[in-house]
Design an enzyme around this catalytic site. Structure first.
Site, PDB file in Angstrom:
ATOM      1  CD  GLU A 185      -1.212  -7.245   7.280  1.00 35.61           C
ATOM      2  OE1 GLU A 185      -1.651  -6.609   6.306  1.00 35.61           O
ATOM      3  OE2 GLU A 185      -1.006  -8.475   7.252  1.00 35.61           O
ATOM      4  CG  ASP A 216       2.715 -11.754   1.530  1.00 37.75           C
ATOM      5  OD1 ASP A 216       1.510 -11.445   1.482  1.00 37.75           O
ATOM      6  OD2 ASP A 216       3.395 -11.659   2.572  1.00 37.75           O
ATOM      7  CG  PHE A 239       0.820  -1.690  -2.549  1.00 41.09           C
ATOM      8  CD1 PHE A 239       0.830  -1.844  -3.926  1.00 41.09           C
ATOM      9  CD2 PHE A 239       0.126  -0.598  -2.022  1.00 41.09           C
ATOM     10  CE1 PHE A 239       0.184  -0.946  -4.767  1.00 41.09           C
ATOM     11  CE2 PHE A 239      -0.518   0.308  -2.843  1.00 41.09           C
ATOM     12  CZ  PHE A 239      -0.485   0.139  -4.220  1.00 41.09           C
ATOM     13  N   GLY A 265       2.521  -2.425   4.161  1.00 40.27           N
ATOM     14  CA  GLY A 265       2.550  -2.215   2.715  1.00 40.27           C
ATOM     15  C   GLY A 265       3.737  -2.831   2.004  1.00 40.27           C
ATOM     16  CE  LYS A 277       6.465 -12.574   3.759  1.00 38.41           C
ATOM     17  NZ  LYS A 277       5.235 -11.798   3.957  1.00 38.41           N
TER      18      LYS A 277
END
Length: 208
Positions: free
Chosen positions: A11, A42, A16, A13, A31
């Site tokens: 967690e 994701d 993002f 980023g 991933k």
């Protein structure tokens, strides 16, 4: 160009950043391990935010746990030899799960399994109590494995702490993230535009 996005923790980023780089380079995304949130993975998020082609995960585990724990609960053994880079001519963004040395299986760490691939690495660090220590330890672990570290993305650090980390680690700066209440496709596009010059300068230095 294959870039692996690693984090100092979970967690921080990484997803993002993956969406931003997929937008910046018109890259594909992969991933290797997804633990939990299979209906909102994701890969799904990156696809929505960037429009990237997303390759299927090698392992899709139902529980939001560390990979070795989720695999144990699902009774799906993870074998390092089952991971192989997707075949593509496009740039590829690869996102790890959790921190750099998070477990991959009962007897392996992600940082060891994925370091065998001919990839460049980007480290994502997010500000929280203890994050400076975690960042320095992660950089040391990556250097011990002789990884090609492109640089670091810093998430929500005060400017003076950014400067301290960059000076202490010697890792190139690749961009910063601010707190975003809502992350949209437009948000990702704005960051890609902001980071473009920094990344072009970094690429130029690597090629010189």
């Amino acid at each position: 160009m294959h870039i692996i996005i690693a984090g100092i923790d979970t967690e921080v980023g990484k997803t993002f950043v993956s969406a931003i780089l997929a937008t910046l380079f018109q890259a594909e995304y992969w991933k290797p391990i997804q633990s939990g949130s299979l209906d909102r993975s994701d890969s799904t998020i990156v696809r929505e935010l960037s429009g990237a082609v997303c390759h299927r995960e090698t392992y899709r585990l139902t529980h939001p746990l560390a990979a070795h724990q989720a695999a144990r609960v699902d009774n799906i053994p993870i074998h390092a030899e089952n991971f192989s880079l997707p075949v593509t001519e496009a740039p590829l963004i690869i996102e790890t799960s959790g921190g750099f040395l998070s477990p991959c299986s009962q007897d392996s760490l992600q940082g060891d399994v994925f370091s065998k691939w001919p990839c460049q690495w980007v480290l994502v660090s997010k500000a929280y109590l203890g994050s400076i220590n975690h960042t320095c330890l992660t950089v040391e672990a990556m250097r011990t494995r002789n990884l090609n570290i492109l640089g670091m993305v810093l998430n929500q650090y005060p400017k003076e702490e950014e400067d301290w980390l960059l000076n202490m680690t010697g890792i190139p700066y690749l961009g910063r993230l601010n707190y975003e209440n809502i992350i949209s496709k437009e948000t990702v596009k704005n960051y890609a535009n902001l980071w473009k010059e920094t990344w072009e300068d970094r690429e130029a230095k690597l090629c010189s």
